[in-house]
Design a protein around this motif. Structure first.
Motif, PDB file in Angstrom:
ATOM      1  N   GLY A  18       0.750  -1.276   0.230  1.00 17.70           N
ATOM      2  CA  GLY A  18       0.014   0.315  -0.258  1.00 17.70           C
ATOM      3  C   GLY A  18       0.905   1.433   0.034  1.00 17.70           C
ATOM      4  O   GLY A  18       1.897   1.543  -0.012  1.00 17.70           O
ATOM      5  N   ALA A  19       0.285   2.167   0.891  1.00 14.87           N
ATOM      6  CA  ALA A  19       0.637   3.606   0.156  1.00 14.87           C
ATOM      7  C   ALA A  19       1.805   4.334   1.684  1.00 14.87           C
ATOM      8  O   ALA A  19       2.395   5.088   1.104  1.00 14.87           O
ATOM      9  CB  ALA A  19      -0.611   4.959   0.170  1.00 14.87           C
ATOM     10  N   ASP A  20       1.733   3.027   2.492  1.00 16.10           N
ATOM     11  CA  ASP A  20       3.354   3.388   3.579  1.00 16.10           C
ATOM     12  C   ASP A  20       4.163   4.351   3.289  1.00 16.10           C
ATOM     13  O   ASP A  20       4.712   2.537   2.080  1.00 16.10           O
ATOM     14  CB  ASP A  20       2.900   2.539   4.616  1.00 16.10           C
ATOM     15  CG  ASP A  20       1.899   2.646   5.272  1.00 16.10           C
ATOM     16  OD1 ASP A  20       1.286   3.068   4.796  1.00 16.10           O
ATOM     17  OD2 ASP A  20       1.393   1.424   6.155  1.00 16.10           O
ATOM     18  N   GLY A  21       4.996   4.920   3.217  1.00 19.64           N
ATOM     19  CA  GLY A  21       6.222   5.201   2.859  1.00 19.64           C
ATOM     20  C   GLY A  21       6.205   5.133   1.683  1.00 19.64           C
ATOM     21  O   GLY A  21       7.531   5.211   0.938  1.00 19.64           O
ATOM     22  N   ARG A  22       5.177   5.302   0.955  1.00 20.98           N
ATOM     23  CA  ARG A  22       5.549   5.646  -0.886  1.00 20.98           C
ATOM     24  C   ARG A  22       4.575   7.082  -0.899  1.00 20.98           C
ATOM     25  O   ARG A  22       3.790   7.147  -0.412  1.00 20.98           O
ATOM     26  CB  ARG A  22       5.121   4.500  -1.515  1.00 20.98           C
ATOM     27  CG  ARG A  22       5.424   3.056  -1.159  1.00 20.98           C
ATOM     28  CD  ARG A  22       4.788   1.495  -1.625  1.00 20.98           C
ATOM     29  NE  ARG A  22       6.319   0.941  -1.649  1.00 20.98           N
ATOM     30  CZ  ARG A  22       6.094  -0.248  -0.060  1.00 20.98           C
ATOM     31  NH1 ARG A  22       4.378   0.582   0.582  1.00 20.98           N
ATOM     32  NH2 ARG A  22       6.387  -1.027  -0.415  1.00 20.98           N
ATOM     33  N   ASP A  23       5.180   7.685  -2.123  1.00 19.82           N
ATOM     34  CA  ASP A  23       4.648   8.386  -3.015  1.00 19.82           C
ATOM     35  C   ASP A  23       3.622   7.979  -3.341  1.00 19.82           C
ATOM     36  O   ASP A  23       3.103   6.831  -3.652  1.00 19.82           O
ATOM     37  CB  ASP A  23       5.238   9.510  -3.911  1.00 19.82           C
ATOM     38  CG  ASP A  23       7.067  10.222  -3.275  1.00 19.82           C
ATOM     39  OD1 ASP A  23       6.165  10.140  -1.972  1.00 19.82           O
ATOM     40  OD2 ASP A  23       7.575   9.922  -3.949  1.00 19.82           O
ATOM     41  N   THR A  24       1.940   8.959  -3.781  1.00 17.34           N
ATOM     42  CA  THR A  24       0.955   8.261  -4.528  1.00 17.34           C
ATOM     43  C   THR A  24       0.447   9.775  -5.090  1.00 17.34           C
ATOM     44  O   THR A  24       1.569  10.346  -5.949  1.00 17.34           O
ATOM     45  CB  THR A  24      -0.074   8.784  -3.493  1.00 17.34           C
ATOM     46  OG1 THR A  24      -0.280  10.007  -2.843  1.00 17.34           O
ATOM     47  CG2 THR A  24       0.280   7.706  -1.927  1.00 17.34           C
ATOM     48  N   GLN A  25      -0.401   9.006  -6.613  1.00 18.13           N
ATOM     49  CA  GLN A  25      -0.988   9.574  -7.710  1.00 18.13           C
ATOM     50  C   GLN A  25      -1.962   9.106  -7.602  1.00 18.13           C
ATOM     51  O   GLN A  25      -2.592   8.229  -7.325  1.00 18.13           O
ATOM     52  CB  GLN A  25      -0.311   8.918  -8.558  1.00 18.13           C
ATOM     53  CG  GLN A  25      -0.849  10.078  -9.896  1.00 18.13           C
ATOM     54  CD  GLN A  25       0.175   9.647 -10.997  1.00 18.13           C
ATOM     55  OE1 GLN A  25       1.233   9.176 -11.551  1.00 18.13           O
ATOM     56  NE2 GLN A  25      -0.740   9.303 -11.923  1.00 18.13           N
ATOM     57  N   LEU A  41       3.410   4.698  -5.299  1.00 16.22           N
ATOM     58  CA  LEU A  41       4.366   4.961  -6.912  1.00 16.22           C
ATOM     59  C   LEU A  41       5.438   4.154  -6.161  1.00 16.22           C
ATOM     60  O   LEU A  41       5.881   3.814  -4.761  1.00 16.22           O
ATOM     61  CB  LEU A  41       4.888   5.682  -7.032  1.00 16.22           C
ATOM     62  CG  LEU A  41       3.222   6.931  -7.613  1.00 16.22           C
ATOM     63  CD1 LEU A  41       4.109   8.092  -8.131  1.00 16.22           C
ATOM     64  CD2 LEU A  41       2.608   5.696  -8.949  1.00 16.22           C
ATOM     65  N   ALA A  42       5.560   2.858  -6.418  1.00  9.91           N
ATOM     66  CA  ALA A  42       7.888   2.249  -6.107  1.00  9.91           C
ATOM     67  C   ALA A  42       8.249   2.420  -6.051  1.00  9.91           C
ATOM     68  O   ALA A  42       8.656   4.121  -6.367  1.00  9.91           O
ATOM     69  CB  ALA A  42       7.330   0.931  -7.196  1.00  9.91           C
ATOM     70  N   THR A  43       8.976   2.587  -5.724  1.00  7.56           N
ATOM     71  CA  THR A  43       9.872   3.283  -5.008  1.00  7.56           C
ATOM     72  C   THR A  43      11.568   2.408  -5.489  1.00  7.56           C
ATOM     73  O   THR A  43      11.044   1.281  -6.008  1.00  7.56           O
ATOM     74  CB  THR A  43      10.789   2.811  -3.116  1.00  7.56           C
ATOM     75  OG1 THR A  43      10.620   1.454  -2.428  1.00  7.56           O
ATOM     76  CG2 THR A  43       9.525   3.854  -2.851  1.00  7.56           C
ATOM     77  N   ALA A  44      12.365   2.635  -5.336  1.00  5.24           N
ATOM     78  CA  ALA A  44      13.015   1.904  -5.831  1.00  5.24           C
ATOM     79  C   ALA A  44      13.820   0.394  -5.373  1.00  5.24           C
ATOM     80  O   ALA A  44      14.603  -0.725  -6.446  1.00  5.24           O
ATOM     81  CB  ALA A  44      15.109   3.023  -5.583  1.00  5.24           C
ATOM     82  N   ALA A  45      13.884   0.363  -3.701  1.00  4.57           N
ATOM     83  CA  ALA A  45      13.394  -0.730  -2.921  1.00  4.57           C
ATOM     84  C   ALA A  45      12.618  -1.485  -3.885  1.00  4.57           C
ATOM     85  O   ALA A  45      12.838  -2.799  -3.584  1.00  4.57           O
ATOM     86  CB  ALA A  45      13.734  -0.157  -2.047  1.00  4.57           C
TER      87      ALA A  45
END
Length: 479
Positions: A18-25, A41-45
């Protein structure tokens, strides 16, 4: 919004993130402009984790019996059929197309899965004749993990069109659908998950497109790129893919010419073309776009086309009487408006439409538009409009028509309407396109290759060719 009950998330290594710790759109409703929810939105990790999962998934999936791979594809097809109404509702609410089109898309996706299930057990090699005691074998083997990127215009079918042949061939896959139509892709992934597909075989990620594509394509894990989208983005991705010499399939833009001859069944032809031109608000890569009409019937064609276009009911795709929904995002009406203005400035006559709707309630609407006598200098005659705009021009001879059909660097789809059998054969041979419809607007079928030539890309999806695009050839010599 009512009916949009999808939980927006990434799907990585069998886990929904989910959205925890991630940017969103935000994912928007194009009929109103309102937000359905926030997409993580996916992080590099996250992408590194997806790559590692697909590496492990490939090792196991390629060793899975073809019959077992086929069974999962078949079960997924059954689930998509069971959930077709739900899938259609999500697609309409986030992409805008009318419900009947969205459900048809879901059912076509199920048919694609059934076809590829059959192909999974028909990946043949061959034995070459040698002296007694010797053998040479030609084997077809899966290319490896696939990175697939697909567009928003067919949010159910595009996802299946990428995943099904990869799985049939024995490949694992990371798919990045459009962030604007994330819910449809997520619901398709749930069908694969519920059908028993191991979580490390198919990943679904969303994110900043350039960041995602650079990270996935730079990895030595990725061995195949499959892309559906615009010509400029396709060329950019091919440059990235060249660094690791990966295999590519590119289904890029089109600018479909339509050649209408004076011996056609005129009323039937107009009925077919108006419906096909404005389906999905013209946001179709194989949409008929440039209508080249023989001089003797040009005025009748233009009048009939404009009359039928004006009668189309535009509105929210969730309403049963709507015939054309909104455009998919706020960028599209502005872009189409600029093309219409440019065409009129260069001499085109506006026969129908030509503007945004005043009563759109914040949605992204543009009226179905017909322009006649469009100059070859107009931008719309040279750039893919990707919207509800029909461009009409007269022609005199068959040679003139063929010259106009082949004038642009695009070569995806073309259409011809004539009752002359000799002319039909000539046109089928002479037109530079990956797909040609003769007295027909149907160019997609599960068992037929789908793809273009020239700037419209290379390689094919669907048909046996779609699976072959995910295979590499190995020769084994034995004495």
């Amino acid at each position: 919004m009512t009916g949009y009950d999808t939980k927006l998330a990434l799907y990585v290594d069998g886990e929904w993130l989910g959205a925890d710790g991630r940017d969103t759109q935000d994912v928007l409703n194009p009929a109103t402009g309102a937000a359905h929810g926030a997409l993580p939105l996916a992080t590099a990790a996250d992408l590194d984790r997806a790559l590692d999962a697909t590496r492990r998934g490939f090792i196991a999936w390629r060793a899975t019996a073809p019959e077992a791979r086929a069974a999962i594809l078949t079960r997924t097809a059954a689930l998509i059929r069971e959930r077709a109404d739900h899938l259609a509702r999500i697609a309409t609410l986030e992409q805008g197309k009318i419900q009947v089109e969205a459900k048809g898309e879901a059912l076509f996706a199920a048919a694609l899965l059934d076809f590829h299930a059959g192909e999974a057990v028909r990946i043949y090699g061959r034995v070459l004749p040698r002296a007694p005691g010797g053998r040479s074998l030609v084997l077809q083997q899966p290319v490896g993990p696939v990175a697939a990127f697909c567009a928003w215009n067919f949010p159910i079918m595009n996802v299946v069109r990428k995943i099904a042949p990869a799985l049939a061939a024995g490949c694992s896959i990371i798919i990045k659908p459009s962030e604007e139509t994330a819910g449809s892709a997520i619901e398709v992934m749930r069908c694969f998950q519920d059908a028993g597909l191991p979580g490390n075989v198919a990943q679904c990620v969303f994110g900043v497109p350039d960041m995602v594509s650079r990270q996935l394509l730079a990895s030595p894990i990725t061995r195949k790129l499959s892309f559906t989208g615009s010509v400029p983005v396709g060329k950019h991705l091919m440059k990235l893919a060249a660094d690791t010499m990966m295999k590519t399939t590119m289904e890029l833009g089109g600018h479909g010419p339509v050649l209408v001859f004076d011996d056609c069944d005129l009323d039937k032809t107009i009925d077919l073309l108006v419906a096909h031109k404005f389906r999905n608000a013209g946001q179709v890569c194989i949409a008929p776009t440039r209508f080249h009409v023989q001089e003797g019937i040009y005025d009748r064609f233009a009048a009939g086309f404009a009359e039928r276009t004006k009668a189309l009911k535009v509105g929210d795709g969730m309403q049963p009487d709507t015939q054309m929904g909104p455009m998919a995002n706020p960028r599209r009406p502005e872009a189409i408006g600029a093309l219409v203005a440019d065409a009129q400035a260069t001499g085109a006559k506006l026969l129908a439409g030509g503007d945004t709707r005043d009563d759109s309630n914040g949605g992204f609407f543009f009226t179905p538009t017909v322009l006649s006598d469009v100059s070859l200098e107009a931008r719309a005659m040279n750039e893919e409009p990707f919207g509800p705009i029909a461009l009409l021009r007269p022609f005199a001879t068959v040679d003139d028509a063929i010259e106009q059909a082949n004038r642009l660097p695009f070569g995806l789809a073309a259409y011809c309407f004539t009752e002359n059998g000799r002319r039909q054969n000539l046109l089928g041979d002479a037109i530079e396109a990956g797909m040609v419809g003769i007295n027909s607007v149907r160019l997609s079928a599960p068992d037929a290759p789908f793809g273009g030539v020239k700037d419209s890309g290379h390689g094919s999806e669907d048909g046996p060719e779609g699976v072959a695009a995910h295979l590499v050839t190995k020769t084994v010599h034995m004495v």
